[in-house]
Design a protein around this motif. Structure first.
Motif, PDB file in Angstrom:
ATOM      1  N   LEU A 121       0.837  -1.200   0.000  1.00  0.00           N
ATOM      2  CA  LEU A 121       0.000   0.000   0.000  1.00  0.00           C
ATOM      3  C   LEU A 121       0.875   1.254   0.000  1.00  0.00           C
ATOM      4  O   LEU A 121       2.038   1.209   0.397  1.00  0.00           O
ATOM      5  N   PRO A 122       0.327   2.396  -0.460  1.00  0.00           N
ATOM      6  CA  PRO A 122       1.132   3.617  -0.555  1.00  0.00           C
ATOM      7  C   PRO A 122       1.489   4.163   0.828  1.00  0.00           C
ATOM      8  O   PRO A 122       0.898   3.791   1.841  1.00  0.00           O
ATOM      9  N   TRP A 123       2.456   5.081   0.873  1.00  0.00           N
ATOM     10  CA  TRP A 123       2.976   5.607   2.136  1.00  0.00           C
ATOM     11  C   TRP A 123       1.880   6.284   2.966  1.00  0.00           C
ATOM     12  O   TRP A 123       1.876   6.178   4.190  1.00  0.00           O
ATOM     13  N   SER A 124       0.945   6.969   2.287  1.00  0.00           N
ATOM     14  CA  SER A 124      -0.089   7.674   3.061  1.00  0.00           C
ATOM     15  C   SER A 124      -0.955   6.675   3.833  1.00  0.00           C
ATOM     16  O   SER A 124      -1.292   6.894   4.998  1.00  0.00           O
ATOM     17  N   ILE A 125      -1.313   5.574   3.173  1.00  0.00           N
ATOM     18  CA  ILE A 125      -2.116   4.561   3.853  1.00  0.00           C
ATOM     19  C   ILE A 125      -1.289   3.867   4.932  1.00  0.00           C
ATOM     20  O   ILE A 125      -1.829   3.472   5.978  1.00  0.00           O
ATOM     21  N   ALA A 126       0.016   3.739   4.719  1.00  0.00           N
ATOM     22  CA  ALA A 126       0.866   3.130   5.751  1.00  0.00           C
ATOM     23  C   ALA A 126       0.839   3.972   7.025  1.00  0.00           C
ATOM     24  O   ALA A 126       0.764   3.432   8.139  1.00  0.00           O
ATOM     25  N   ILE A 127       0.891   5.293   6.875  1.00  0.00           N
ATOM     26  CA  ILE A 127       0.853   6.159   8.061  1.00  0.00           C
ATOM     27  C   ILE A 127      -0.512   6.047   8.759  1.00  0.00           C
ATOM     28  O   ILE A 127      -0.589   5.951   9.987  1.00  0.00           O
ATOM     29  N   VAL A 128      -1.580   6.032   7.954  1.00  0.00           N
ATOM     30  CA  VAL A 128      -2.916   5.862   8.529  1.00  0.00           C
ATOM     31  C   VAL A 128      -3.023   4.512   9.238  1.00  0.00           C
ATOM     32  O   VAL A 128      -3.583   4.406  10.337  1.00  0.00           O
ATOM     33  N   SER A 129      -2.464   3.480   8.621  1.00  0.00           N
ATOM     34  CA  SER A 129      -2.482   2.144   9.215  1.00  0.00           C
ATOM     35  C   SER A 129      -1.752   2.147  10.558  1.00  0.00           C
ATOM     36  O   SER A 129      -2.204   1.517  11.532  1.00  0.00           O
ATOM     37  N   GLY A 130      -0.635   2.865  10.628  1.00  0.00           N
ATOM     38  CA  GLY A 130       0.084   2.983  11.893  1.00  0.00           C
ATOM     39  C   GLY A 130      -0.762   3.688  12.947  1.00  0.00           C
ATOM     40  O   GLY A 130      -0.826   3.254  14.103  1.00  0.00           O
ATOM     41  N   MET A 131      -1.439   4.755  12.525  1.00  0.00           N
ATOM     42  CA  MET A 131      -2.246   5.510  13.483  1.00  0.00           C
ATOM     43  C   MET A 131      -3.425   4.675  13.978  1.00  0.00           C
ATOM     44  O   MET A 131      -3.754   4.685  15.168  1.00  0.00           O
ATOM     45  N   ILE A 132      -4.080   3.948  13.069  1.00  0.00           N
ATOM     46  CA  ILE A 132      -5.192   3.090  13.479  1.00  0.00           C
ATOM     47  C   ILE A 132      -4.701   2.050  14.492  1.00  0.00           C
ATOM     48  O   ILE A 132      -5.314   1.821  15.530  1.00  0.00           O
ATOM     49  N   THR A 133      -3.560   1.428  14.184  1.00  0.00           N
ATOM     50  CA  THR A 133      -3.019   0.412  15.083  1.00  0.00           C
ATOM     51  C   THR A 133      -2.708   0.992  16.457  1.00  0.00           C
ATOM     52  O   THR A 133      -2.963   0.362  17.486  1.00  0.00           O
ATOM     53  N   GLY A 134      -2.167   2.211  16.467  1.00  0.00           N
ATOM     54  CA  GLY A 134      -1.761   2.806  17.731  1.00  0.00           C
ATOM     55  C   GLY A 134      -2.909   3.375  18.551  1.00  0.00           C
ATOM     56  O   GLY A 134      -2.869   3.369  19.777  1.00  0.00           O
ATOM     57  N   CYS A 135      -3.935   3.859  17.866  1.00  0.00           N
ATOM     58  CA  CYS A 135      -4.936   4.693  18.558  1.00  0.00           C
ATOM     59  C   CYS A 135      -6.318   4.071  18.708  1.00  0.00           C
ATOM     60  O   CYS A 135      -7.058   4.454  19.627  1.00  0.00           O
ATOM     61  N   VAL A 136      -6.718   3.159  17.845  1.00  0.00           N
ATOM     62  CA  VAL A 136      -8.123   2.735  17.839  1.00  0.00           C
ATOM     63  C   VAL A 136      -8.486   1.919  19.080  1.00  0.00           C
ATOM     64  O   VAL A 136      -9.628   1.970  19.547  1.00  0.00           O
TER      65      VAL A 136
END
Lengths: 213, 213, 213
Positions: A121-136
């Motif tokens: 997946l592109p870098w933008s989705i990777a950052i979102v994926s990191g945030m979801i993993t960390g915060c949800v």
């Protein structure tokens, strides 16, 4: 994208510590709502493993971590139960908990970025994926405790996750050394979170009082 | 089921306007809860893209729209931020916002129906898919703002979505001209929603005061 | 793992009764929140079918039951509507409702275990799958009614689900006769739930009053 075995093992060890710590802080939130022992366990599991689960659902990445490794349920549920037994000793150790919670945030973030990148997946989705993993996980905890999620209201929490993820994804895109990038992103993200806690940094708030109707 | 290029382009343009409008109304809800700027952004993205995401999860339709088009996150997050900057000018424009929100409801509904039909699902599921796409974003917004979802309590909102979806799916089943069906369903749905807002139409309520236990 | 046709048919019939009963109790919860008729319907469907849907999402088991059988939406939505019409006759029948709700809990649990075992997942995940199927619908109902889920706070509900699932999965692992295992797990689980209701059994609560910050 593939880390060296040593980085991977260190990240995995930190991941185990982090899910246990998240489960313990969730258990305290459950205690403030006077939940019963099984409720404490369940809230611990959901908080600790919920962020990764939501990420995996959104990115269609199966099996979920706890389905593949049922021991994660034992670790998080067990940590929540231990919290009940040791509750009276926890308050003096609260700075340790806040520290471990911060470690969890950045470790979850880096793991979430890695999984998205591994899926191409592109870098933008990777950052979102990191945030979801960390915060949800924390958002689920707050919704189940019937509170407006802290994430939306206070402290540099999601911000720390985005910064950590951007440093990690950006460093890899620049083809820097994998260990350096991982260590750097974790260290800077952790420092930012601890400084925010220490000095009470927070985002400006948006206050709006009118109704649309 | 495949629309003409012109209908598709028009629907897509309306979709972009609609997700921006949904993000902006969510930002106002966030402001009423005094969320911070990043919380406003996140709530905007979740509200605008949540309905489609839940639909795609339930129907196993991957990748999700924002995973395939990360620009949607920029549009919705950006629209939420713009709302903070322009908050003082919004109240006089509130009728425009309610109009755009209504456009979003019917456009999301038609798109949701189309996706289910494209997956070969029966007409009943297509209508449900339309309703999920149109309504679930607002439910997520209300849950995250710690409120009983407006959808369950007030106004013809889900009803409008069901009527729009039924007209669209029914028209296609009768093999009417695709453009006519799309235009007709959107127009009737939009009119119904605006009339409901104007005249305060709502469903009868069910009031029950006893406890089971 | 594959039950005999008779067990399967009986379980299926109980499943239909159970989703209708869950939808009816959800409709009463909706009435206590003064939801409108469509909101009552939606909350009925979500409560009755939400546990199975979340299980299927987490285990990547598609299509979801109501996507494959849209009639389930009709049954649960219809049961919720009937509840509105018959509300005044329900209070005298509340023990019947609590009984049917208990039947739903154990039937959902056994079905959830079966699905996980059918996917080749380990026994621990099968028990979790049973608990998710049995309990998550009620959690969704409480979150949408803006309450801390009852599951976390009161009564032997999740506990009953875990006991039922463990008996069922354990019995199958011991290669006991399928009908005996199913019947035994259902009967013991049901008895435990009814005794808990009758005598007000509950888990001890964890009360914690300090803040981490």
């Amino acid at each position: 994208m593939s880390s060296s075995p040593i980085t991977n093992e260190l990240l995995h060890a930190l991941f185990i510590v982090a899910i246990a710590a998240e489960a313990m802080t969730a258990a305290l939130a459950a205690g403030r709502r006077e939940m019963d022992w099984l409720g404490v366990c369940l809230l611990g599991c959901i908080t600790a493993l919920g962020g990764g689960s939501v990420r995996d659902l959104l990115l269609d990445h199966h099996p979920l971590s706890w389905v593949a490794h049922p021991s994660y349920l034992l670790i998080t549920g067990g940590a929540a139960l231990v919290t009940i037994a040791l509750a009276r000793f926890i308050h003096p150790l609260r700075h340790l908990f806040l520290f471990l919670d911060a470690v969890g945030l950045v470790v979850f973030t880096v793991i979430g970025c890695d999984i998205a990148l591994g899926l191409g997946l592109p870098w933008s989705i990777a950052i979102v994926s990191g945030m979801i993993t960390g915060c949800v996980g924390g958002v689920l905890r707050d919704v189940l405790c019937n509170e407006v999620p802290l994430l939306f209201r206070a402290e540099l929490y999601a911000t720390v996750s985005i910064v950590t993820g951007a440093l990690y994804v950006g460093g890899l895109a620049l083809e820097l050394h994998q260990e350096t990038v991982t260590g750097g992103a974790l260290a800077i993200g952790l420092a930012l979170r601890l400084l925010a806690l220490r000095f009470g940094w927070s985002m400006p708030k948006f206050v709006y009082t009118k109704d649309l109707h």
